[in-house]
Design a protein around this motif. Sequence first.
Motif, PDB file in Angstrom:
ATOM      1  N   ARG A   1       0.846  -1.189   0.000  1.00 11.48           N
ATOM      2  CA  ARG A   1       0.000   0.000   0.000  1.00 11.48           C
ATOM      3  C   ARG A   1       0.881   1.238   0.000  1.00 11.48           C
ATOM      4  NH1 ARG A   1      -3.491   0.516   5.200  1.00 11.48           N
ATOM      5  NH2 ARG A   1      -3.864   2.533   4.211  1.00 11.48           N
ATOM      6  N   GLY A   2       0.220   2.428  -0.102  1.00 12.29           N
ATOM      7  CA  GLY A   2       0.962   3.671   0.018  1.00 12.29           C
ATOM      8  C   GLY A   2       1.172   4.389  -1.302  1.00 12.29           C
ATOM      9  N   PRO A   3       1.912   5.491  -1.261  1.00 13.09           N
ATOM     10  CA  PRO A   3       2.158   6.301  -2.461  1.00 13.09           C
ATOM     11  C   PRO A   3       2.875   5.494  -3.541  1.00 13.09           C
ATOM     12  CG  PRO A   3       2.844   7.454  -0.473  1.00 13.09           C
ATOM     13  CD  PRO A   3       2.539   6.055  -0.061  1.00 13.09           C
ATOM     14  N   VAL A   4       2.631   5.870  -4.772  1.00 11.17           N
ATOM     15  CA  VAL A   4       3.223   5.152  -5.901  1.00 11.17           C
ATOM     16  C   VAL A   4       4.712   5.437  -5.981  1.00 11.17           C
ATOM     17  CG1 VAL A   4       3.162   4.809  -8.397  1.00 11.17           C
ATOM     18  CG2 VAL A   4       1.044   5.297  -7.148  1.00 11.17           C
ATOM     19  N   THR A   5       5.472   4.374  -6.198  1.00 10.84           N
ATOM     20  CA  THR A   5       6.911   4.499  -6.396  1.00 10.84           C
ATOM     21  C   THR A   5       7.341   3.431  -7.396  1.00 10.84           C
ATOM     22  OG1 THR A   5       9.053   4.609  -5.260  1.00 10.84           O
ATOM     23  CG2 THR A   5       7.522   2.890  -4.550  1.00 10.84           C
ATOM     24  N   GLU A   6       8.621   3.399  -7.728  1.00 10.21           N
ATOM     25  CA  GLU A   6       9.110   2.325  -8.592  1.00 10.21           C
ATOM     26  C   GLU A   6       9.231   1.054  -7.778  1.00 10.21           C
ATOM     27  OE1 GLU A   6      11.684   2.508 -11.910  1.00 10.21           O
ATOM     28  OE2 GLU A   6      12.023   4.653 -11.648  1.00 10.21           O
ATOM     29  N   ALA A   7       8.656  -0.025  -8.292  1.00 13.78           N
ATOM     30  CA  ALA A   7       8.669  -1.318  -7.617  1.00 13.78           C
ATOM     31  C   ALA A   7       9.863  -2.143  -8.085  1.00 13.78           C
ATOM     32  CB  ALA A   7       7.362  -2.056  -7.895  1.00 13.78           C
ATOM     33  N   ARG A   8      10.112  -3.222  -7.364  1.00 10.29           N
ATOM     34  CA  ARG A   8      11.231  -4.107  -7.693  1.00 10.29           C
ATOM     35  C   ARG A   8      10.736  -5.370  -8.366  1.00 10.29           C
ATOM     36  NH1 ARG A   8      15.278  -4.036  -2.408  1.00 10.29           N
ATOM     37  NH2 ARG A   8      15.724  -1.779  -2.435  1.00 10.29           N
ATOM     38  N   LEU A   9      11.413  -5.721  -9.431  1.00 12.23           N
ATOM     39  CA  LEU A   9      11.145  -6.987 -10.098  1.00 12.23           C
ATOM     40  C   LEU A   9      11.844  -8.115  -9.362  1.00 12.23           C
ATOM     41  CD1 LEU A   9      11.915  -5.847 -13.746  1.00 12.23           C
ATOM     42  CD2 LEU A   9       9.636  -6.457 -12.905  1.00 12.23           C
ATOM     43  N   SER A  10      11.256  -9.305  -9.409  1.00 10.37           N
ATOM     44  CA  SER A  10      11.988 -10.464  -8.922  1.00 10.37           C
ATOM     45  C   SER A  10      13.126 -10.765  -9.889  1.00 10.37           C
ATOM     46  CB  SER A  10      11.064 -11.677  -8.819  1.00 10.37           C
ATOM     47  OG  SER A  10      10.738 -12.179 -10.107  1.00 10.37           O
ATOM     48  N   ARG A  11      14.114 -11.502  -9.395  1.00  7.84           N
ATOM     49  CA  ARG A  11      15.262 -11.840 -10.253  1.00  7.84           C
ATOM     50  C   ARG A  11      14.814 -12.616 -11.482  1.00  7.84           C
ATOM     51  NH1 ARG A  11      20.376 -14.507  -7.392  1.00  7.84           N
ATOM     52  NH2 ARG A  11      20.227 -12.446  -6.399  1.00  7.84           N
ATOM     53  N   GLU A  12      13.872 -13.537 -11.310  1.00  9.59           N
ATOM     54  CA  GLU A  12      13.398 -14.339 -12.440  1.00  9.59           C
ATOM     55  C   GLU A  12      12.665 -13.475 -13.461  1.00  9.59           C
ATOM     56  OE1 GLU A  12      10.814 -18.440 -13.239  1.00  9.59           O
ATOM     57  OE2 GLU A  12      11.608 -17.990 -11.240  1.00  9.59           O
ATOM     58  N   ALA A  13      11.873 -12.519 -12.985  1.00 10.68           N
ATOM     59  CA  ALA A  13      11.128 -11.650 -13.903  1.00 10.68           C
ATOM     60  C   ALA A  13      12.063 -10.819 -14.764  1.00 10.68           C
ATOM     61  CB  ALA A  13      10.192 -10.747 -13.118  1.00 10.68           C
ATOM     62  N   ALA A  14      13.213 -10.463 -14.224  1.00 11.31           N
ATOM     63  CA  ALA A  14      14.154  -9.600 -14.939  1.00 11.31           C
ATOM     64  C   ALA A  14      15.155 -10.372 -15.780  1.00 11.31           C
ATOM     65  CB  ALA A  14      14.911  -8.731 -13.930  1.00 11.31           C
ATOM     66  N   ASP A  15      15.128 -11.689 -15.730  1.00 14.32           N
ATOM     67  CA  ASP A  15      16.126 -12.529 -16.407  1.00 14.32           C
ATOM     68  C   ASP A  15      15.845 -12.581 -17.916  1.00 14.32           C
ATOM     69  OD1 ASP A  15      17.773 -14.537 -17.401  1.00 14.32           O
ATOM     70  OD2 ASP A  15      17.487 -15.840 -15.661  1.00 14.32           O
ATOM     71  N   PRO A  16      16.747 -12.075 -18.757  1.00 12.52           N
ATOM     72  CA  PRO A  16      16.497 -12.103 -20.208  1.00 12.52           C
ATOM     73  C   PRO A  16      16.324 -13.507 -20.769  1.00 12.52           C
ATOM     74  CG  PRO A  16      18.304 -10.604 -19.673  1.00 12.52           C
ATOM     75  CD  PRO A  16      18.002 -11.375 -18.429  1.00 12.52           C
ATOM     76  N   ALA A  17      17.012 -14.491 -20.197  1.00 11.33           N
ATOM     77  CA  ALA A  17      16.871 -15.859 -20.692  1.00 11.33           C
ATOM     78  C   ALA A  17      15.467 -16.382 -20.453  1.00 11.33           C
ATOM     79  CB  ALA A  17      17.901 -16.766 -20.018  1.00 11.33           C
ATOM     80  N   VAL A  18      14.900 -16.066 -19.311  1.00  6.18           N
ATOM     81  CA  VAL A  18      13.519 -16.457 -19.021  1.00  6.18           C
ATOM     82  C   VAL A  18      12.569 -15.737 -19.979  1.00  6.18           C
ATOM     83  CG1 VAL A  18      11.678 -16.430 -17.289  1.00  6.18           C
ATOM     84  CG2 VAL A  18      14.027 -16.945 -16.606  1.00  6.18           C
ATOM     85  N   GLY A  19      12.840 -14.463 -20.228  1.00 11.25           N
ATOM     86  CA  GLY A  19      12.001 -13.698 -21.142  1.00 11.25           C
ATOM     87  C   GLY A  19      11.993 -14.281 -22.539  1.00 11.25           C
ATOM     88  N   ARG A  20      13.165 -14.625 -23.047  1.00 10.22           N
ATOM     89  CA  ARG A  20      13.238 -15.204 -24.398  1.00 10.22           C
ATOM     90  C   ARG A  20      12.508 -16.534 -24.466  1.00 10.22           C
ATOM     91  NH1 ARG A  20      18.572 -13.153 -23.917  1.00 10.22           N
ATOM     92  NH2 ARG A  20      19.343 -15.207 -23.256  1.00 10.22           N
ATOM     93  N   ARG A  21      12.684 -17.332 -23.437  1.00 11.47           N
ATOM     94  CA  ARG A  21      12.059 -18.660 -23.460  1.00 11.47           C
ATOM     95  C   ARG A  21      10.544 -18.557 -23.379  1.00 11.47           C
ATOM     96  NH1 ARG A  21      13.697 -23.882 -19.630  1.00 11.47           N
ATOM     97  NH2 ARG A  21      12.477 -25.412 -20.820  1.00 11.47           N
ATOM     98  N   LEU A  22      10.047 -17.713 -22.480  1.00 13.31           N
ATOM     99  CA  LEU A  22       8.601 -17.568 -22.357  1.00 13.31           C
ATOM    100  C   LEU A  22       7.996 -16.991 -23.625  1.00 13.31           C
ATOM    101  CD1 LEU A  22       6.099 -17.817 -20.540  1.00 13.31           C
ATOM    102  CD2 LEU A  22       6.502 -15.461 -19.805  1.00 13.31           C
ATOM    103  N   TRP A  23       8.679 -16.040 -24.239  1.00 18.79           N
ATOM    104  CA  TRP A  23       8.189 -15.433 -25.478  1.00 18.79           C
ATOM    105  C   TRP A  23       8.023 -16.488 -26.572  1.00 18.79           C
ATOM    106  CZ3 TRP A  23       7.108 -10.155 -25.858  1.00 18.79           C
ATOM    107  CH2 TRP A  23       6.745  -9.706 -27.138  1.00 18.79           C
ATOM    108  N   ALA A  24       9.026 -17.344 -26.717  1.00 21.09           N
ATOM    109  CA  ALA A  24       8.974 -18.386 -27.738  1.00 21.09           C
ATOM    110  C   ALA A  24       7.821 -19.348 -27.472  1.00 21.09           C
ATOM    111  CB  ALA A  24      10.300 -19.147 -27.779  1.00 21.09           C
ATOM    112  N   VAL A  25       7.623 -19.706 -26.205  1.00 25.51           N
ATOM    113  CA  VAL A  25       6.526 -20.601 -25.845  1.00 25.51           C
ATOM    114  C   VAL A  25       5.182 -19.929 -26.113  1.00 25.51           C
ATOM    115  CG1 VAL A  25       5.383 -21.755 -23.918  1.00 25.51           C
ATOM    116  CG2 VAL A  25       7.866 -21.896 -24.148  1.00 25.51           C
ATOM    117  N   ALA A  26       5.076 -18.649 -25.760  1.00 26.61           N
ATOM    118  CA  ALA A  26       3.814 -17.931 -25.946  1.00 26.61           C
ATOM    119  C   ALA A  26       3.466 -17.812 -27.431  1.00 26.61           C
ATOM    120  CB  ALA A  26       3.897 -16.549 -25.305  1.00 26.61           C
ATOM    121  N   GLU A  27       4.456 -17.546 -28.259  1.00 28.48           N
ATOM    122  CA  GLU A  27       4.190 -17.489 -29.696  1.00 28.48           C
ATOM    123  C   GLU A  27       3.680 -18.829 -30.214  1.00 28.48           C
ATOM    124  OE1 GLU A  27       6.952 -13.972 -31.556  1.00 28.48           O
ATOM    125  OE2 GLU A  27       7.751 -16.012 -31.618  1.00 28.48           O
ATOM    126  N   GLU A  28       4.306 -19.902 -29.748  1.00 28.76           N
ATOM    127  CA  GLU A  28       3.889 -21.233 -30.197  1.00 28.76           C
ATOM    128  C   GLU A  28       2.482 -21.564 -29.719  1.00 28.76           C
ATOM    129  OE1 GLU A  28       5.282 -25.935 -29.835  1.00 28.76           O
ATOM    130  OE2 GLU A  28       6.525 -24.343 -28.966  1.00 28.76           O
TER     131      GLU A  28
END
Length: 304
Positions: free
Chosen positions: A262-289
């Motif tokens: 709760r509270g005033p809006v600020t910049e939030a923190r991503l989890s390490r997995e959410a920010a991982d480019p390798a995870v991003g590429r893999r999920l993107w490929a799966v989502a396209e398929e």
Amino acid sequence: MESIPDQRGRIAVVTGANSGLGLVTATELARHGAHVVLAVRNTAAGEEAARRIGGRVEVRELDLADLRSVRAFAAKLAADRPVIDLLVNNAGVVLLGPRRTTADGFELHLGTNMLGHFALTGLLLDNLAAAPAARVVSLSSITHKSAHLDFDDLMVERGYGAADAYGRSKLATTVFGVELDRRLRAAGSPVLSVLAHPGLTRTNLTPRAWEHRGRLGRVIARLGLVATQSVEQGARPQLRAATAPGVRGGQFFGPGRLWETRGPVTEARLSREAADPAVGRRLWAVAEELTGVTVARHHRAVGG
């Protein structure tokens, strides 16, 4: 409510706009002059929301749990609105019952919260790119921080738990928003991909979803009554992401107090997995398929 710049002349699409965070977001955008498309599964509820909102709004049917509906919605909207300034991927489901699937056989949380929005965004990206400063806002959750994507069991067929499936879907949504930002930057696109999460609001089941996520989850669930904020407060991060001047692609907004609940809006923190480019590429490929929507370098999307 956040200070929102004049939205006159902008076309905004808000999924799940007939209630909760989506209704507040659509209302504020319309109140500040935007033409808002209420993309809703229940059109009767959408029409009632449109009457409450007033201003320049229209209701269109969209069932994110059915890719045929997503394609039909996107095709008609793209033809009618060659330029789209804002897409708020707000809609989502939170279930606490047995495992369910979408019309396409996807686990319901993942299929609705992430894959449906993935397809919708891809199919509207050319229209967004036609705007001078378009944004895609993806709605994350603090539950993404304790989730993990198991690519060997992405549909959560083994040891299903609704709270876990919801958390995974929100992690997938977050990964999508971050990876979309990477790809838009690489393509030199004018479109920004921005993320937000509402903390704990009184309109969702997030506290209950945390109860089954270990000691930290139980603590946060017990704090629920104290930590929850109004839906108007919960909508502030996504309104900041959608409208604030100077927002950069890849930024993530959320409440700034009590572990981002709760509270005033600020910049939030991503989890390490959410920010991982390798995870991003893999999920993107799966989502396209899985969706059959392939977004090429210069945005042109093909959906079978």
